[in-house]
Design a protein around this motif. Structure first.
Motif, PDB file in Angstrom:
ATOM      1  N   THR A  40      12.251  54.223  30.072  1.00 36.13           N
ATOM      2  CA  THR A  40      12.738  53.826  31.403  1.00 36.13           C
ATOM      3  C   THR A  40      11.639  53.983  32.454  1.00 36.13           C
ATOM      4  O   THR A  40      11.771  53.480  33.558  1.00 36.13           O
ATOM      5  N   ASP A 106      18.960  57.488  39.922  1.00 33.71           N
ATOM      6  CA  ASP A 106      18.102  56.469  39.313  1.00 33.71           C
ATOM      7  C   ASP A 106      18.335  56.389  37.809  1.00 33.71           C
ATOM      8  O   ASP A 106      18.040  55.371  37.191  1.00 33.71           O
ATOM      9  N   LEU A 107      18.812  57.497  37.233  1.00 27.65           N
ATOM     10  CA  LEU A 107      18.986  57.563  35.779  1.00 27.65           C
ATOM     11  C   LEU A 107      20.158  58.501  35.468  1.00 27.65           C
ATOM     12  O   LEU A 107      20.225  59.612  36.006  1.00 27.65           O
ATOM     13  N   GLY A 134      19.787  49.013  40.325  1.00 30.90           N
ATOM     14  CA  GLY A 134      18.558  49.047  39.525  1.00 30.90           C
ATOM     15  C   GLY A 134      18.458  50.276  38.640  1.00 30.90           C
ATOM     16  O   GLY A 134      17.531  50.384  37.824  1.00 30.90           O
ATOM     17  N   TRP A 136      19.250  53.236  35.734  1.00 26.93           N
ATOM     18  CA  TRP A 136      19.396  53.165  34.264  1.00 26.93           C
ATOM     19  C   TRP A 136      20.513  54.083  33.787  1.00 26.93           C
ATOM     20  O   TRP A 136      20.588  55.237  34.219  1.00 26.93           O
ATOM     21  N   HIS A 260      20.594  51.449  26.278  1.00 26.54           N
ATOM     22  CA  HIS A 260      20.215  51.352  27.697  1.00 26.54           C
ATOM     23  C   HIS A 260      21.004  50.249  28.375  1.00 26.54           C
ATOM     24  O   HIS A 260      21.287  49.219  27.766  1.00 26.54           O
ATOM     25  N   ARG A 262      21.340  48.649  32.730  1.00 19.71           N
ATOM     26  CA  ARG A 262      20.921  48.867  34.131  1.00 19.71           C
ATOM     27  C   ARG A 262      21.969  48.308  35.078  1.00 19.71           C
ATOM     28  O   ARG A 262      22.638  47.308  34.770  1.00 19.71           O
ATOM     29  N   LYS A 263      22.072  48.964  36.226  1.00 19.97           N
ATOM     30  CA  LYS A 263      22.933  48.417  37.274  1.00 19.97           C
ATOM     31  C   LYS A 263      22.126  47.331  37.973  1.00 19.97           C
ATOM     32  O   LYS A 263      20.939  47.564  38.292  1.00 19.97           O
TER      33      LYS A 263
END
Ligand SMILES: C[S@@+](CC[C@H](N)C(=O)[O-])C[C@H]1O[C@@H](n2cnc3c(N)ncnc32)[C@H](O)[C@@H]1O
Length: 266
Positions: A40, A106-107, A134, A136, A260, A262-263
């Motif tokens: 990522t 972010d993650l 954006g 993960w 994985h 992602r938004k």
């Protein structure tokens, strides 16, 4: 069973047993989980969340990368036992009943947690809402429907091992666990609105001395009563334990799917 909260969980909540299981999970599966997290690009300043952090080794690895400007929040229904280090914060949090901040991370990572939660679709929606645009999401989950024995001394031992696998499946399902959730994780993440969904399956060899086989042996102890209810005799369970110690024993692990998603960026 409505919710899988702190009071209701497929495995024994004995602290020592849980610590052993979490240490074995880390030994067996951190190499897969951490390799995927590295993909990522996680680094300085990222805000991260680990749900159901267990031993916390994944959160520690993340904190080493994001601190001091970023932070990792490691949550679990049991108070996470974490080292004191910059960028790492633990919190008691029930993924089913307790809210998460929205668009904050972010993650987000959860390994082998959703399978335990009958409300996994609702929990997944909450994890997606917790992501920044954006951001993960990494979900690592087993599909235990594929764990074939490869080298077993005789046909009776093979049958007792296969009976154990079947009983384990019954016992897990009776406690609200979906043992094959791994195969559904990618679809569930896409249905929850994530993009760039990317599932990767991994298997390992189970042999005496491997962490993955030691985990299975812990299951025999932890789940003894429910394995008995699922049809195994005391004698068969002892035989399974002996089989796991036989030097020639080889089996394939279950599949671990590391997925994985992602938004979408705004
Ligand atoms: C199989 S362990 C996995 C631990 C760790 N993620 C790993 O892979 O090593 C499942 C973890 O989920 C936690 N858990 C179970 N139900 C939960 C819930 N409702 N909310 C948050 N965590 C939960 C357990 O306490 C345990 O630490």
């Amino acid at each position: 069973m409505d919710v899988n909260t702190a009071a209701d969980y497929a495995f024994a909540r004995d602290g020592g047993a849980a610590a052993r299981r979490h240490a074995l999970l880390a030994e067996a599966y951190d190499p897969v989980t951490l390799d995927r997290l590295a993909e990522t690009g996680v680094g300085s300043g990222w805000q991260c969340l680990e749900v159901g952090a267990g031993a916390g080794t994944v959160s520690v690895w993340l904190a080493e990368r994001v601190a001091p400007s970023g932070e990792v929040l490691a949550t679990d229904v049991r108070r996470p036992v974490l080292p004191r280090m910059p960028g790492l914060r633990g919190q008691v949090h029930d993924a089913v009943t307790d809210p998460l901040p929205e668009a904050a991370f972010d993650l987000v990572v959860a390994r082998l947690v959703l399978r335990h939660l009958p409300q996994r679709a609702q929990v997944l929606d909450g994890l997606v809402r917790a992501l920044k645009p954006g951001g993960w999401l990494q979900i690592d989950e087993f599909d235990t429907s594929y764990e074939p024995p490869l080298l077993v001394d005789d046909a009776a031992d093979r049958r007792v091992f296969e009976s154990f696998l079947a009983a384990k499946d019954i016992a897990m399902r009776a406690r609200g666990v979906d043992p094959s959730f791994g195969r559904h994780a990618a679809g569930a993440m896409r249905d929850a609105g994530l993009v760039e969904v990317d599932p990767r399956p991994r298997v390992q060899l189970r042999h005496p001395g491997s962490a993955d086989l030691a985990l299975l042996a812990e299951n025999v102890t932890d789940m003894r009563d429910s394995l008995r209810e699922a049809g195994m005799s005391e004698h068969e369970l002892d035989r399974v334990r002996d089989l796991f110690a036989a030097p020639g024993f080889r089996a394939c692990s279950s599949l671990l799917y590391s997925v994985h998603g992602r938004k979408a960026a705004r």
